[in-house]
Structure formats: C-alpha cells, structure tokens
Design a protein around this motif. Structure first.
Motif, mmCIF file in Angstrom:
data_model
loop_
_atom_site.group_PDB
_atom_site.id
_atom_site.type_symbol
_atom_site.label_atom_id
_atom_site.label_comp_id
_atom_site.label_asym_id
_atom_site.label_seq_id
_atom_site.Cartn_x
_atom_site.Cartn_y
_atom_site.Cartn_z
ATOM 1 N N ALA A 20 5.718 -3.895 0.619
ATOM 2 C CA ALA A 20 7.022 -3.321 0.261
ATOM 3 C C ALA A 20 8.076 -4.396 0.007
ATOM 4 N N SER A 21 7.678 -5.676 0.064
ATOM 5 C CA SER A 21 8.674 -6.747 -0.064
ATOM 6 C C SER A 21 9.004 -7.082 -1.508
ATOM 7 N N SER A 22 8.307 -6.491 -2.471
ATOM 8 C CA SER A 22 8.613 -6.795 -3.880
ATOM 9 C C SER A 22 7.955 -5.765 -4.784
ATOM 10 N N GLY A 23 8.281 -5.850 -6.055
ATOM 11 C CA GLY A 23 7.584 -5.117 -7.104
ATOM 12 C C GLY A 23 7.458 -3.628 -6.885
ATOM 13 N N LEU A 24 6.260 -3.101 -7.134
ATOM 14 C CA LEU A 24 6.030 -1.667 -7.059
ATOM 15 C C LEU A 24 6.286 -1.130 -5.657
ATOM 16 N N GLY A 25 5.867 -1.880 -4.635
ATOM 17 C CA GLY A 25 6.000 -1.419 -3.247
ATOM 18 C C GLY A 25 7.446 -1.228 -2.831
ATOM 19 N N ALA A 43 5.005 -6.187 5.082
ATOM 20 C CA ALA A 43 4.677 -7.328 4.214
ATOM 21 C C ALA A 43 4.827 -8.595 5.052
ATOM 22 N N ARG A 44 4.491 -9.742 4.454
ATOM 23 C CA ARG A 44 4.622 -11.001 5.191
ATOM 24 C C ARG A 44 6.043 -11.567 5.111
ATOM 25 N N ARG A 45 6.735 -11.350 3.986
ATOM 26 C CA ARG A 45 8.062 -11.971 3.803
ATOM 27 C C ARG A 45 9.149 -11.142 4.498
ATOM 28 N N ALA A 46 9.482 -11.582 5.729
ATOM 29 C CA ALA A 46 10.440 -10.830 6.546
ATOM 30 C C ALA A 46 11.821 -10.795 5.906
ATOM 31 N N CYS A 64 4.085 -8.319 8.636
ATOM 32 C CA CYS A 64 2.667 -8.327 8.987
ATOM 33 C C CYS A 64 1.807 -8.814 7.829
ATOM 34 N N ASP A 65 0.708 -9.427 8.211
ATOM 35 C CA ASP A 65 -0.297 -9.832 7.221
ATOM 36 C C ASP A 65 -1.424 -8.804 7.339
ATOM 37 N N ILE A 66 -1.624 -8.003 6.307
ATOM 38 C CA ILE A 66 -2.575 -6.894 6.460
ATOM 39 C C ILE A 66 -4.023 -7.350 6.585
ATOM 40 N N THR A 67 -4.283 -8.634 6.351
ATOM 41 C CA THR A 67 -5.657 -9.119 6.524
ATOM 42 C C THR A 67 -5.950 -9.436 8.003
ATOM 43 N N ASN A 91 -1.271 2.314 0.501
ATOM 44 C CA ASN A 91 -1.949 1.015 0.524
ATOM 45 C C ASN A 91 -1.679 0.314 -0.804
ATOM 46 N N ASN A 92 -0.594 -0.457 -0.817
ATOM 47 C CA ASN A 92 -0.115 -1.059 -2.061
ATOM 48 C C ASN A 92 -0.240 -2.580 -2.084
ATOM 49 N N ALA A 93 -0.282 -3.225 -0.906
ATOM 50 C CA ALA A 93 -0.315 -4.696 -0.871
ATOM 51 C C ALA A 93 -1.490 -5.203 -1.701
ATOM 52 N N GLY A 158 -12.982 -10.798 -9.445
ATOM 53 C CA GLY A 158 -12.696 -10.389 -8.065
ATOM 54 C C GLY A 158 -11.672 -9.264 -8.041
ATOM 55 N N TYR A 159 -10.660 -9.396 -8.872
ATOM 56 C CA TYR A 159 -9.611 -8.370 -8.926
ATOM 57 C C TYR A 159 -10.200 -7.041 -9.411
ATOM 58 N N ALA A 160 -11.024 -7.090 -10.468
ATOM 59 C CA ALA A 160 -11.654 -5.866 -10.992
ATOM 60 C C ALA A 160 -12.553 -5.234 -9.932
ATOM 61 N N SER A 162 -12.312 -5.486 -6.709
ATOM 62 C CA SER A 162 -11.503 -4.901 -5.622
ATOM 63 C C SER A 162 -10.896 -3.577 -6.051
ATOM 64 N N LYS A 163 -10.395 -3.527 -7.275
ATOM 65 C CA LYS A 163 -9.665 -2.329 -7.706
ATOM 66 C C LYS A 163 -10.604 -1.171 -8.050
ATOM 67 N N SER A 164 -11.819 -1.467 -8.545
ATOM 68 C CA SER A 164 -12.743 -0.344 -8.755
ATOM 69 C C SER A 164 -13.301 0.132 -7.418
ATOM 70 N N PRO A 189 -1.953 2.098 -11.830
ATOM 71 C CA PRO A 189 -0.885 1.671 -12.734
ATOM 72 C C PRO A 189 -1.443 0.848 -13.894
ATOM 73 N N GLY A 190 -0.746 0.946 -15.022
ATOM 74 C CA GLY A 190 -1.026 0.039 -16.143
ATOM 75 C C GLY A 190 -0.291 -1.269 -15.901
ATOM 76 N N TRP A 191 0.400 -1.789 -16.913
ATOM 77 C CA TRP A 191 1.050 -3.100 -16.798
ATOM 78 C C TRP A 191 2.533 -2.951 -16.511
ATOM 79 N N PHE A 192 2.971 -3.552 -15.402
ATOM 80 C CA PHE A 192 4.375 -3.510 -14.987
ATOM 81 C C PHE A 192 4.871 -4.933 -14.731
ATOM 82 N N ASP A 193 6.136 -5.146 -15.033
ATOM 83 C CA ASP A 193 6.715 -6.479 -14.900
ATOM 84 C C ASP A 193 7.116 -6.739 -13.448
ATOM 85 N N THR A 194 6.248 -7.420 -12.702
ATOM 86 C CA THR A 194 6.515 -7.746 -11.297
ATOM 87 C C THR A 194 6.137 -9.216 -11.069
ATOM 88 N N GLU A 195 6.283 -9.664 -9.819
ATOM 89 C CA GLU A 195 5.883 -11.050 -9.511
ATOM 90 C C GLU A 195 4.398 -11.265 -9.823
HETATM 91 N N1 NAP Z 1 2.277 -5.039 -11.663
HETATM 92 C C1 NAP Z 1 1.285 -4.454 -12.304
HETATM 93 O O1 NAP Z 1 1.230 -4.442 -13.546
HETATM 94 C C2 NAP Z 1 0.194 -3.768 -11.529
HETATM 95 C C3 NAP Z 1 -0.736 -3.038 -12.254
HETATM 96 C C4 NAP Z 1 -1.761 -2.384 -11.574
HETATM 97 C C5 NAP Z 1 -1.819 -2.450 -10.203
HETATM 98 N N2 NAP Z 1 -0.899 -3.187 -9.516
HETATM 99 C C6 NAP Z 1 -1.039 -3.215 -8.067
HETATM 100 O O2 NAP Z 1 0.171 -2.811 -7.487
HETATM 101 C C7 NAP Z 1 0.292 -3.386 -6.184
HETATM 102 C C8 NAP Z 1 1.657 -4.052 -6.075
HETATM 103 O O3 NAP Z 1 1.697 -5.150 -6.966
HETATM 104 P P1 NAP Z 1 3.044 -5.664 -7.663
HETATM 105 O O4 NAP Z 1 2.794 -5.687 -9.105
HETATM 106 O O5 NAP Z 1 4.201 -4.946 -7.110
HETATM 107 O O6 NAP Z 1 3.026 -7.187 -7.192
HETATM 108 P P2 NAP Z 1 3.920 -8.024 -6.184
HETATM 109 O O7 NAP Z 1 5.376 -7.853 -6.507
HETATM 110 O O8 NAP Z 1 3.344 -9.379 -6.186
HETATM 111 O O9 NAP Z 1 3.672 -7.303 -4.782
HETATM 112 C C9 NAP Z 1 2.544 -7.551 -3.991
HETATM 113 C C10 NAP Z 1 2.910 -7.144 -2.579
HETATM 114 O O10 NAP Z 1 1.766 -7.302 -1.743
HETATM 115 C C11 NAP Z 1 2.165 -7.939 -0.554
HETATM 116 N N3 NAP Z 1 1.050 -8.665 0.047
HETATM 117 C C12 NAP Z 1 0.185 -9.520 -0.546
HETATM 118 N N4 NAP Z 1 -0.676 -10.020 0.353
HETATM 119 C C13 NAP Z 1 -0.349 -9.460 1.552
HETATM 120 C C14 NAP Z 1 -0.849 -9.586 2.866
HETATM 121 N N5 NAP Z 1 -1.889 -10.400 3.147
HETATM 122 N N6 NAP Z 1 -0.271 -8.877 3.855
HETATM 123 C C15 NAP Z 1 0.774 -8.048 3.590
HETATM 124 N N7 NAP Z 1 1.301 -7.896 2.363
HETATM 125 C C16 NAP Z 1 0.753 -8.600 1.365
HETATM 126 C C17 NAP Z 1 3.289 -8.866 -0.970
HETATM 127 O O11 NAP Z 1 4.148 -9.120 0.124
HETATM 128 P P3 NAP Z 1 4.281 -10.526 0.905
HETATM 129 O O12 NAP Z 1 3.967 -11.627 -0.076
HETATM 130 O O13 NAP Z 1 5.695 -10.517 1.381
HETATM 131 O O14 NAP Z 1 3.291 -10.418 2.015
HETATM 132 C C18 NAP Z 1 4.016 -8.005 -1.995
HETATM 133 O O15 NAP Z 1 4.969 -7.174 -1.365
HETATM 134 C C19 NAP Z 1 -0.887 -4.345 -6.028
HETATM 135 O O16 NAP Z 1 -1.914 -3.727 -5.313
HETATM 136 C C20 NAP Z 1 -1.324 -4.576 -7.464
HETATM 137 O O17 NAP Z 1 -2.671 -4.941 -7.548
HETATM 138 C C21 NAP Z 1 0.105 -3.838 -10.137
#
Ligand code: NAP
Length: 254
Positions: A20-25, A43-46, A64-67, A91-93, A158-160, A162-164, A189-195
């Motif tokens: 929840a610290s960035s992007g979609l979450g 998330a990890r970034r407090a 928290c580090d979800i791993t 479950n978005n991390a 690896g990403y493919a 994990s996601k499938s 989700p398709g393609w979104f502008d995030t980190e």
């Molecule tokens: N953006 C896209 O186009 C897109 C498309 C399809 C699917 N997705 C999926 O959407 C989800 C969110 O991605 P995003 O695009 O929003 O990217 P993002 O901004 O990089 O967000 C990723 C989030 O995951 C957290 N995270 C990563 N490792 C972690 C860990 N070990 N423990 C806890 N938190 C952790 C990060 O927080 P911290 O670094 O603070 O821990 C961050 O809040 C992901 O599952 C991604 O695969 C994104």
C-alpha cells in the motif's frame, strides 16, 4: 435486504492491503477506506505508509516485509485485533523481474515467486486460520496480463510464472474455502504508470507499444483498477468466487 448500491458499502469491515506504500496499492487503500473499511496498510517503506495514514484518518499502517513469516503473522494479528478477524485481504505487494530469461538468475527467479506468489498464499492461509468460526472473508489477489499472455520483450519469465500461478492458486483456494464463506478472486491489471513500470510510459517506443496493443488505445489511468477491487472486496460480488477479472483495456481479448 441491501440494495445493489448499498452492497458496495464496507462500513465495519477490516481490510488488509499489502503493497500500500505506492502505485496501485495506495489507490486500493484509499478506495476501500472511502467505502467505509478500516484499512490496514502493509509495506516495507514506513515513511510512505505514514503519509498515507496522514491522508486517511483511521488507517492502520504496518511496516512489514511480506516474505518474512513473523511479519505476516504480526500483520494478521494487528488486523485481527481491530474487530476479531480480517474481512478483506488484497494481496497486491509485488516486484518486477528481468525481461531476459537467459540472464535471469535462479536466485532472482525464486525471489520473484517468493514476493509475488508464496507470501500472498501464506498470508491468506494465516488470515483464514485466524478467522472466527462462521465469519466469511474476501481475498483479492493482484495478478497481471503477464500471467495470461506473453508480453515479451517486456514481462519476464519469473514474473510471468508468479502471476499465472497467482491465478491457479486463486481458483484452488476458492474451491477449498468456498463452503466456509471465504471468496477468492483475482484482478488482472493491464499496463499502469507506477514505480514498477518506471520508464514504460516515458519512452515513446514502449508507450506506443502499450497504445497499439490495447483495444482502448491507451494505458490504464490511476484509479481504473480500484472499482474492480472494490467490487470483489464487497458484498456486491457475494456470489462471485474463483473469478479472474481483467482490467486491461482489452489487452488479453485480442
Ligand atoms: N503497474 C502495472 O502496470 C501493473 C500491471 C499488472 C499488475 N501489477 C501488479 O500490481 C501490484 C502493484 O504494483 P504497482 O504497479 O503498484 O507497483 P509499485 O508501485 O512498485 O508497488 C509495489 C508495492 O509492493 C510492495 N512490496 C514489494 N515487495 C514487498 C515486500 N517484500 N513486502 C511488503 N511489500 C512489498 C512495495 O512496498 P515497499 O517497497 O514499501 O515494501 C509497493 O508498495 C503488483 O503485484 C504488480 O505486479 C502492476
């Protein structure tokens, strides 16, 4: 009987959102809170979670580090203390992986699976195990179009994988837990502008690739996945489980 519109109301629900610290979450946390839920943001970034909490009074930030198993247990314990159990788990991390399989190390492949797949699975099990008898729950797993189709040269093995696997796990857990009132669905989700997609939209070539291959002719806009997550999290989807909901501008329908 609540009306269909009232079924989107999350008042009195406790929702855990990982990543929840960035992007979609960040967006999911804001939307679920706006719908009335008490959101536990992990998330990890407090510092990022603290900013989110400053915007959303009542939000509970959990660094928290979800791993890490102990971190997952603490997350479920903190959320369960609020009202005896977790009602919604998103479950978005996630983390990206290298695009070239020939140079993707075994360690990196394993780490991608650990973050994107295994940790969310174990967190789901911990949350369901902590549920009081008779209390239901909605789990929303965030997959990706990369889990459904090849998106080479962007994506990665690896990403493919994990996601499938997130989709396979979603269906399996929906089957195992349906009769105890736990629904499990996935959003793709398709393609979104995030980190995570850093550079994809600022580069003319890759931005054009996204536009050309999307039926809607563009990438996703901030907030455009939130409605899907709210639907699956809420009673509006009370008869929906094991479902995979694409929010991809038509990317996978071609
Ligand atoms: N953006 C896209 O186009 C897109 C498309 C399809 C699917 N997705 C999926 O959407 C989800 C969110 O991605 P995003 O695009 O929003 O990217 P993002 O901004 O990089 O967000 C990723 C989030 O995951 C957290 N995270 C990563 N490792 C972690 C860990 N070990 N423990 C806890 N938190 C952790 C990060 O927080 P911290 O670094 O603070 O821990 C961050 O809040 C992901 O599952 C991604 O695969 C994104």
């Amino acid at each position: 009987m609540p009306t269909p519109v009232e079924m989107f109301d999350l008042s009195g629900r406790v929702a855990v959102v990982t990543g929840a610290s960035s992007g979609l979450g960040d967006g999911f946390a804001r939307t679920l809170a706006a719908a009335g839920a008490t959101v536990v943001a992990a998330a990890r970034r407090a510092d990022r979670l603290a900013s989110l909490a400053a915007d959303l009074p009542g939000l509970v930030p959990v660094e928290c580090d979800i791993t890490v198993p102990a971190d997952r247990q603490r997350l479920v314990a903190v959320a369960s203390e609020i009202d005896g159990g977790v009602d919604i788990l998103v479950n978005n991390a996630g983390r990206p992986g290298p695009p070239d399989a020939l140079t993707e190390s075994a360690e990196e492949f394993d780490d991608i699976l650990r973050v994107n797949l295994t940790s969310g699975f174990h967190l789901s099990v911990a949350a369901v195990n902590a549920l009081p008898e008779g209390r239901g729950m909605s789990i929303v797993n965030i997959s990706s179009v990369v889990g459904l189709v090849s998106t080479a040269p962007i994506g990665g093995a690896g990403y493919a994988a994990s996601k499938s696997a997130v989709i396979g796990t979603t269906r399996e857990l929906a089957g195992q837990w349906g009769r105890r009132g736990v629904r499990v669905n996935a959003v793709v989700p398709g393609w979104f502008d995030t980190e995570m997609t850093d550079g994809l939209f600022s580069n003319d070539k890759s931005a054009g690739w996204v536009r050309r291959n999307s039926m809607l002719g563009r990438g996703g806009r901030a907030g455009e996945v939130d409605g899907a997550v709210l639907f699956l999290a809420s009673d509006a989807s009370s008869y929906v489980t094991g479902h995979v909901l694409t929010v991809d501008g038509g990317w996978t329908a071609r």
